[in-house]
Design a protein around this motif. Structure first.
Motif, short mmCIF file in Angstrom:
data_model
loop_
_atom_site.label_atom_id
_atom_site.label_comp_id
_atom_site.label_asym_id
_atom_site.label_seq_id
_atom_site.Cartn_x
_atom_site.Cartn_y
_atom_site.Cartn_z
N ASN A 37 0.49 -0.92 0.24
CA ASN A 37 0.37 -0.16 -0.38
C ASN A 37 0.61 1.37 0.05
O ASN A 37 1.78 1.69 1.09
CB ASN A 37 -0.87 -0.11 1.74
CG ASN A 37 -2.02 -1.00 1.32
OD1 ASN A 37 -2.08 -0.72 0.21
ND2 ASN A 37 -2.33 -1.74 2.28
N LEU A 38 0.83 1.69 -0.91
CA LEU A 38 2.41 2.67 -1.16
C LEU A 38 1.25 3.99 -0.58
O LEU A 38 0.67 4.70 -1.55
CB LEU A 38 2.88 2.76 -2.48
CG LEU A 38 2.91 1.63 -3.13
CD1 LEU A 38 3.69 1.94 -4.88
CD2 LEU A 38 4.92 1.04 -2.42
N ASP A 39 2.66 4.76 0.11
CA ASP A 39 1.67 6.53 0.16
C ASP A 39 2.57 6.99 -1.52
O ASP A 39 3.18 7.05 -2.18
CB ASP A 39 2.94 6.65 1.54
CG ASP A 39 2.13 5.75 3.13
OD1 ASP A 39 1.05 6.00 2.47
OD2 ASP A 39 3.11 6.11 3.73
N GLY A 40 2.58 8.18 -1.71
CA GLY A 40 2.97 9.31 -2.10
C GLY A 40 1.53 9.58 -2.94
O GLY A 40 0.51 8.91 -2.94
N LEU A 64 14.02 13.09 -11.78
CA LEU A 64 14.50 14.17 -10.60
C LEU A 64 14.41 15.41 -10.80
O LEU A 64 14.47 16.29 -10.23
CB LEU A 64 15.79 13.71 -10.27
CG LEU A 64 16.37 12.49 -9.81
CD1 LEU A 64 17.54 11.82 -10.58
CD2 LEU A 64 15.58 12.29 -8.20
N ALA A 65 14.06 15.66 -12.36
CA ALA A 65 13.99 17.13 -12.65
C ALA A 65 13.06 17.92 -12.73
O ALA A 65 12.33 19.05 -12.98
CB ALA A 65 14.17 17.28 -14.50
N LEU A 66 11.89 16.65 -11.72
CA LEU A 66 10.26 17.13 -11.41
C LEU A 66 10.65 18.43 -10.41
O LEU A 66 10.50 17.71 -9.65
CB LEU A 66 9.42 15.78 -11.34
CG LEU A 66 9.13 15.13 -12.31
CD1 LEU A 66 8.44 14.31 -12.26
CD2 LEU A 66 8.20 16.49 -13.83
N GLU A 70 5.90 17.92 -1.12
CA GLU A 70 6.33 15.93 0.37
C GLU A 70 5.69 14.76 -0.93
O GLU A 70 6.39 13.76 -0.66
CB GLU A 70 5.60 16.63 0.87
CG GLU A 70 6.70 15.63 2.49
CD GLU A 70 5.98 16.12 3.71
OE1 GLU A 70 6.26 15.36 4.47
OE2 GLU A 70 5.28 17.17 3.65
N GLN A 71 4.13 14.87 -0.39
CA GLN A 71 3.64 13.51 -1.63
C GLN A 71 4.23 13.18 -2.88
O GLN A 71 4.24 12.15 -3.28
CB GLN A 71 1.84 13.96 -1.05
CG GLN A 71 1.58 13.55 0.01
CD GLN A 71 2.13 12.87 0.41
OE1 GLN A 71 1.29 11.39 0.31
NE2 GLN A 71 2.53 12.71 1.97
N GLY A 72 4.63 13.94 -3.67
CA GLY A 72 4.30 13.75 -4.91
C GLY A 72 6.74 13.56 -4.75
O GLY A 72 6.51 12.46 -5.83
N ASN A 73 7.21 13.54 -3.89
CA ASN A 73 8.53 13.45 -3.62
C ASN A 73 8.53 11.86 -3.06
O ASN A 73 9.42 11.05 -4.15
CB ASN A 73 9.07 14.36 -3.12
CG ASN A 73 10.74 14.32 -2.55
OD1 ASN A 73 11.57 13.74 -3.94
ND2 ASN A 73 11.28 14.10 -1.61
N THR A 74 7.98 11.62 -2.51
CA THR A 74 7.44 10.80 -1.76
C THR A 74 7.57 9.33 -3.03
O THR A 74 8.23 8.34 -2.82
CB THR A 74 6.64 10.26 -1.15
OG1 THR A 74 6.89 11.36 0.47
CG2 THR A 74 6.08 8.93 0.12
#
Length: 232
Positions: A37-40, A64-66, A70-74
């Motif tokens: 069950n993935l977060d993000g 990495l260029a995006l 915080e949730q997108g980075n997760t």
């Protein structure tokens, strides 16, 4: 744990990547699921990636260029980790932003694109790994609930007409043209959807394989929605 997976005799469920790659297929089990069950926020990643073709391969550098929340980075860290795990294992993972696959419209009596139930074949011992992070996800089918299309009498007759060669070469023709890899669901067949975020390992038809290859298909995409898919 999802009972659809854990109670399905075709599927083995594991809880680590190590178990996913080290568990042997046996008996009826030809699909292994690292259940997660993935977060993000994977939707954010999809919204910020650029589709160049109907299928666009996304590199780690693209991710990495995006500029992400915080949730997108997760979500990004999860994808990068999956790519690294598979690369370290020796696989060649590809992350695809997908609008749609090409449809097979060459014949009106048999479909051989990835939307058709099919198995993968390799000359060497390998497996298919896939994970859908966003969008519609693939289906698998128990082998006993799938019928090889070349065994359907009316399809077989039309393939014989298409072959138009010596009868003793017909089976080789079916294999050389990959017609033998495609299946149709039997009446009342019960497919399993692979869901989002789980990393799957599917059995492939190859000389050392001890189980039947996994019958699977790509989903019809949801209208107006891209898929984000890791596959190798």
């Amino acid at each position: 744990m999802n009972d659809i997976f854990s109670n399905n005799p075709q599927i083995g469920v594991v809880s680590t990547f190590s178990d996913l790659i080290n568990t042997h297929f046996q008996g009826n089990v030809n699909a292994l699921c690292w259940y997660r069950n993935l977060d993000g926020d994977f939707k954010e990643i999809v919204s910020k990636l650029k589709l160049k073709d109907n299928i666009t391969e996304i590199s780690a550098e693209d991710l990495l260029a995006l500029d992400l929340s915080e949730q997108g980075n997760t979500a990004r860290e999860i994808i990068l980790n999956d790519l690294q795990l598979l690369t370290d294992f020796g696989a060649l993972p590809s992350l695809n932003l997908l609008k749609n696959y090409e449809r097979d419209e060459e014949f009106d009596f048999i479909s051989t694109d990835v939307y058709s139930y099919h198995v993968d074949r390799s000359p060497i011992g390998t497996d298919t790994f896939l994970c859908t992070y966003y969008g519609a996800s693939s289906d698998i089918l128990p082998n006993e609930q799938a019928l090889q299309k070349i065994q359907v009498p009316e399809i077989r007759e039309k393939l014989k007409e298409l072959h138009d060669g010596p009868e003793e070469e017909f089976e080789d023709f079916l294999k050389d043209c990959f017609f033998d890899l495609h299946y149709q669901a039997k009446p009342n067949a019960d497919a399993t959807n692979l869901g989002l975020g789980h990393l799957w390992r599917l059995a492939v038809d190859h000389p050392e394989q001890k189980v039947l290859p996994c019958v699977h298909r790509a989903p019809v995409e949801n209208e107006g929605e891209y898929r984000l898919l890791l596959i190798c």
